[in-house]
Design a protein around this motif. Structure first.
Motif, PDB file in Angstrom:
ATOM      1  N   PRO A  47      -1.495  -3.557   5.386  1.00 23.31           N
ATOM      2  CA  PRO A  47      -0.483  -3.267   4.363  1.00 23.31           C
ATOM      3  C   PRO A  47       0.879  -3.832   4.728  1.00 23.31           C
ATOM      4  N   TYR A  62       3.120   0.942   5.036  1.00 20.49           N
ATOM      5  CA  TYR A  62       2.204   2.083   4.944  1.00 20.49           C
ATOM      6  C   TYR A  62       2.834   3.311   5.587  1.00 20.49           C
ATOM      7  N   PRO A  75      -4.008   6.271   6.130  1.00 24.55           N
ATOM      8  CA  PRO A  75      -2.697   6.258   5.470  1.00 24.55           C
ATOM      9  C   PRO A  75      -2.745   6.965   4.118  1.00 24.55           C
ATOM     10  N   ALA A 103       0.422   3.150   0.645  1.00 26.92           N
ATOM     11  CA  ALA A 103       0.469   1.738   1.010  1.00 26.92           C
ATOM     12  C   ALA A 103       1.188   0.960  -0.081  1.00 26.92           C
ATOM     13  N   TYR A 126      -8.064  -0.462  -1.147  1.00 25.81           N
ATOM     14  CA  TYR A 126      -7.323   0.762  -0.840  1.00 25.81           C
ATOM     15  C   TYR A 126      -7.996   1.982  -1.456  1.00 25.81           C
ATOM     16  N   VAL A 168      -6.469   5.873   0.479  1.00 20.63           N
ATOM     17  CA  VAL A 168      -5.056   6.207   0.326  1.00 20.63           C
ATOM     18  C   VAL A 168      -4.852   7.044  -0.931  1.00 20.63           C
ATOM     19  N   LEU A 172      -0.925   3.800  -4.013  1.00 23.17           N
ATOM     20  CA  LEU A 172      -0.761   2.371  -3.741  1.00 23.17           C
ATOM     21  C   LEU A 172       0.218   1.792  -4.747  1.00 23.17           C
TER      22      LEU A 172
END
Length: 246
Positions: A70, A73, A97, A100, A119, A124, A127
């Motif tokens: 990333p 992040y 994470p 991101a 992602y 995550v 994003l």
């Protein structure tokens, strides 16, 4: 996001060569944004976190070449020594994470199409994909911000981001601002009207200006006190009193 065992994951592979080519504008955007986010985290008293950039994150132990790097992040509860060469989220001390951000590079397909898929699989919660040159994308597909947020059903789903991307993670807007050095991503508490949070450099400049103003006011107050003392001493002498003697 469920991965089919028959799916060809080689399209998700990321090697060192693929990461070479980050342009100067992209680098400047990332550096400024990192400093702003770290400043925000410090102001809020956050602890036990990592906000960083351009580090490999792999999440499939059976195929560690499936990974992302990333541009920005955030992860919570890193290991005691967070200076790892890469994150491998199947390890119990390597957290996934929660946030991101990708800045679209020359390979716009990677960031527009593959990034949300990867992602989503990584896990995550949020994003943001920022495109500094959306007008250059073919067939009018470009957009400054794409915002994806994980739903209650566990799907990373695209959300509206017309005038900026509202981050539920950080509680601020990510907005595009034109500067003398081309476009930059800034943090804002509002987009209508636009209320930007100061960058660390702007904050330092404001603090320096306040300190200078306070020093000038203190100097003026000291001079005013001196003149007032001289006036009072002159009055005492007019009445035959020498203020310099006991």
């Amino acid at each position: 996001m469920t991965i089919s065992p028959l799916e060809d994951l080689t399209r998700w592979y990321l090697d060192d060569e693929a990461e070479m080519g980050e342009g100067r504008v992209q680098t400047a955007i990332i550096r400024l944004l990192l400093s702003c986010l770290r400043d925000l985290a410090e102001e809020r008293g956050w602890s036990d976190y990592v906000i960083d950039s351009d580090q490999y994150i792999a999440w499939m132990e059976s195929d560690p070449n499936v990974r992302v790097a990333p541009d920005v992040y955030l992860l919570w509860h890193p290991p005691e020594d967070p200076w790892v060469e890469s994150w491998q989220t199947w390890r119990p001390d390597h957290p996934t994470p929660v946030f991101a951000l990708e800045v679209v590079s020359y390979d716009w397909h990677k960031d527009y199409v593959l990034a949300p898929e990867k992602y989503g699989s990584l896990g995550v919660d949020e994003l943001i994909v920022f495109d500094p040159k959306p007008h250059t994308r073919p067939r009018g597909r470009g957009t400054p911000f794409q915002l994806y947020r994980r739903t209650a059903q566990g799907v990373l789903q695209r959300q509206p981001a017309d005038r900026g991307a509202w981050s539920a993670t950080f509680g601020v807007f990510f907005v595009a601002v034109e500067t003398e050095e081309r476009v930059r991503v800034r943090l804002a508490t509002s987009v209508d009207p636009l209320v930007l949070l100061p960058t660390p450099a702007e904050r330092s400049k404001e603090e320096a200006e306040r300190s200078k103003e306070e020093a000038e006011r203190s100097k003026e107050d000291t001079e005013e006190t001196r003149r007032e003392n001289e006036r009072l001493m002159a009055l005492l002498r007019q009445h035959g009193i020498d203020p310099t003697t006991d």
